[in-house]
Design an enzyme around this catalytic site. Structure first.
Site, PDB file in Angstrom:
ATOM      1  N   HIS A  22      29.221  16.780  62.024  1.00 26.48           N
ATOM      2  CA  HIS A  22      30.327  16.860  61.048  1.00 26.48           C
ATOM      3  C   HIS A  22      30.913  15.469  60.788  1.00 26.48           C
ATOM      4  CE1 HIS A  22      30.353  21.246  61.935  1.00 26.48           C
ATOM      5  NE2 HIS A  22      30.106  20.813  63.151  1.00 26.48           N
ATOM      6  N   SER A  55      28.364  -8.950  44.846  1.00 27.32           N
ATOM      7  CA  SER A  55      29.008  -8.380  43.673  1.00 27.32           C
ATOM      8  C   SER A  55      29.252  -9.516  42.691  1.00 27.32           C
ATOM      9  CB  SER A  55      30.330  -7.736  44.081  1.00 27.32           C
ATOM     10  OG  SER A  55      31.234  -7.740  42.991  1.00 27.32           O
ATOM     11  N   GLU A  97      21.385   2.484  48.516  1.00 32.17           N
ATOM     12  CA  GLU A  97      21.962   3.267  47.416  1.00 32.17           C
ATOM     13  C   GLU A  97      20.904   3.623  46.371  1.00 32.17           C
ATOM     14  OE1 GLU A  97      26.085   1.581  46.337  1.00 32.17           O
ATOM     15  OE2 GLU A  97      25.063   0.016  47.448  1.00 32.17           O
TER      16      GLU A  97
END
Ligand code: ARG
Length: 442
Positions: free
Chosen positions: A143, A264, A277
């Site tokens: 979890h 970035s 990703e």
């Protein structure tokens, strides 16, 4: 043909990549026609030589922009340019229906092999990482909450086995693809005495199809490939997600290599896990391609239907996607490094709550009762604002008299993982056996 129909009808830009398979199948067919007495020996030789020259022309440059409808009509037109009217004899007894089914299977057999090789490389990278990280212990999550400590190698290998199942599944798909449709014609079979056993042998298939109606419309192996690709994508997306999480500032467990991280354009401090990703994102199209193929097949009447032309775009995209993804994730895994300091700092003594309960169980307390007692102990520590391993002995003994002065020995990561020695567990012995088992797969 109506203007609006031409581009809809055309598949050459998609199926152009099947030219090697189309030429190969055509060469085998020309030989089969000679053996059946349909073609003279010299006609057969002319066709074979012509097909050889067609192959050279097709390999010289990209023919996707030619005006032909599909790869089959392109090969036939080029053959006509090479050898003249005898080219028209090649299509005797054959249909594009059994031809395209054969071409696609030949391609599929090759691709399952290639994907299997690329997948083996990813598995080998995981295995190497596991070998290096047997000593390191990290929090095991359920979890996404800290559950129990596990060896880092155990976590790494938890991503190995799903991929190994996918590789086994690729082998199965390869065998399913290896059934020869050629000789089925459009639907009813071939009216000339074609030796299909010869075709099978020549084209390297394992068996020949039993029913010509089924043979021209069966895409089950293609569905199998799309399914394995989708499932592999799901498995890789889960590995990718772990890398994204573990690479975050908050976790900081893993650092990806510079070659697989990007900055970035705006925020100078960023090290983004783009590889993970992208791999995670690509799994969407793999799933989409499976659904597309299933949907194309649903409710088709028997035999070949033109809808089937849509099988290729979906299948090619799945294979192309994995061809991009597999070497990238392999590289990301090879460059990934655990950050032991961060991992150690994250290990919360509460991870050993189960071990505390097991301590009581060994002292004769029923597990359900032990579970309650330890929950109380953990709550007391939380109320006092201290880690559970800093509680004084009296606090333990107040919760249950079975706690002895040796209870603090429970708070030892190594001791906890070493207790899980049953096969498949996280003790050193079990993990080393797991590594040996994994090595045996590759
Ligand atoms: N381009 C077609 C395909 O990919 C080849 C088979 C065409 N057959 C036909 N009857 N029109 O399926």
């Amino acid at each position: 043909m109506a203007g609006a129909m031409v581009p809809l009808n055309r598949s050459l830009d998609v199926d152009i990549r099947l030219w090697p398979q189309d030429v190969r199948g055509s060469r085998a067919w020309a030989q089969a026609l000679v053996k059946a007495g349909v073609l003279e020996d010299d006609e057969g030789v002319t066709l074979l030589e012509g097909l050889e020259r067609v192959a050279t022309r097709l390999s010289d440059r990209d023919h996707a922009e030619e005006p032909d409808e599909d790869i089959h009509s392109l090969v036939e037109r080029l053959l006509h340019e090479e050898v003249g009217d005898v080219a028209g004899k090649l299509h005797t007894g054959r249909s594009r229906n059994d031809q395209v089914a054969t071409d696609l299977r030949l391609w599929g057999i090759q691709m399952t092999e290639a994907l299997g090789v690329a997948l083996t490389e990813v598995e080998a990278a995981l295995l190497d990482w596991a070998r290096e990280s047997v000593d390191l212990i990290l929090p095991g999550y359920t979890h996404l909450q800290q559950g129990q400590p596990v060896r880092a190698a155990h976590w790494v290998l938890s991503h190995f086995w799903p991929l190994e199942r996918d590789r086994t599944a690729l082998h199965t798909v390869k065998a399913q693809a290896s059934v020869l449709p050629l000789g089925s014609g459009a639907i009813a079979g071939c009216p000339f005495p074609i030796d299909r056993e010869f075709l099978r042998e020549e084209l390297g298939f394992l068996s020949i199809s039993e029913n010509s109606i089924d043979a021209v419309s069966d895409r089950d192996w293609a569905l199998g490939l799309a399914f394995v690709a989708a499932r592999l994508g799901i498995h890789l997306s889960r590995l990718a997600e772990d890398l994204v999480l573990f690479g975050s500032k908050e976790f900081g467990f893993v650092r990806l290599s510079d070659g697989f991280s990007t900055g970035s354009s705006l925020m100078p401090q960023k090290r983004n896990p783009d590889v993970a990703e992208l791999v995670r994102g690509k799994s969407g199209r793999l799933t989409g391609n499976l659904v597309a193929l299933l949907t194309v097949l649903k409710g088709l009447p028997t035999g070949y239907n033109r809808d089937l032309q849509e099988d290729k775009a979906a299948l090619f995209d799945s294979v192309d996607t994995l061809t991009l993804v597999l070497p990238a994730i392999e590289g990301a895994v090879r460059g990934a490094e655990f950050q032991p300091d961060r991992i150690e700092a994250a290990l919360d003594p509460q991870l050993l709550a189960t071990d505390l309960a097991d301590y009581l169980v060994r002292a004769g307390v029923p597990f359900r009762r032990a579970h309650e007692v330890v929950a109380t102990v953990v709550r007391v520590a939380e109320d006092r604002g201290i880690p559970v391993d800093q509680l004084p002995l009296e606090a333990f003994q107040k919760a249950h008299t079975a706690f002895g002065s040796d209870v603090l020995e429970v708070f030892d990561w190594e001791r906890s993982v070493e207790a899980r020695e049953a096969p498949g567990g996280t003790a050193r012995k079990a993990v080393l056996a797991q590594i040996t088992a994994a090595e045996g797969c590759l």
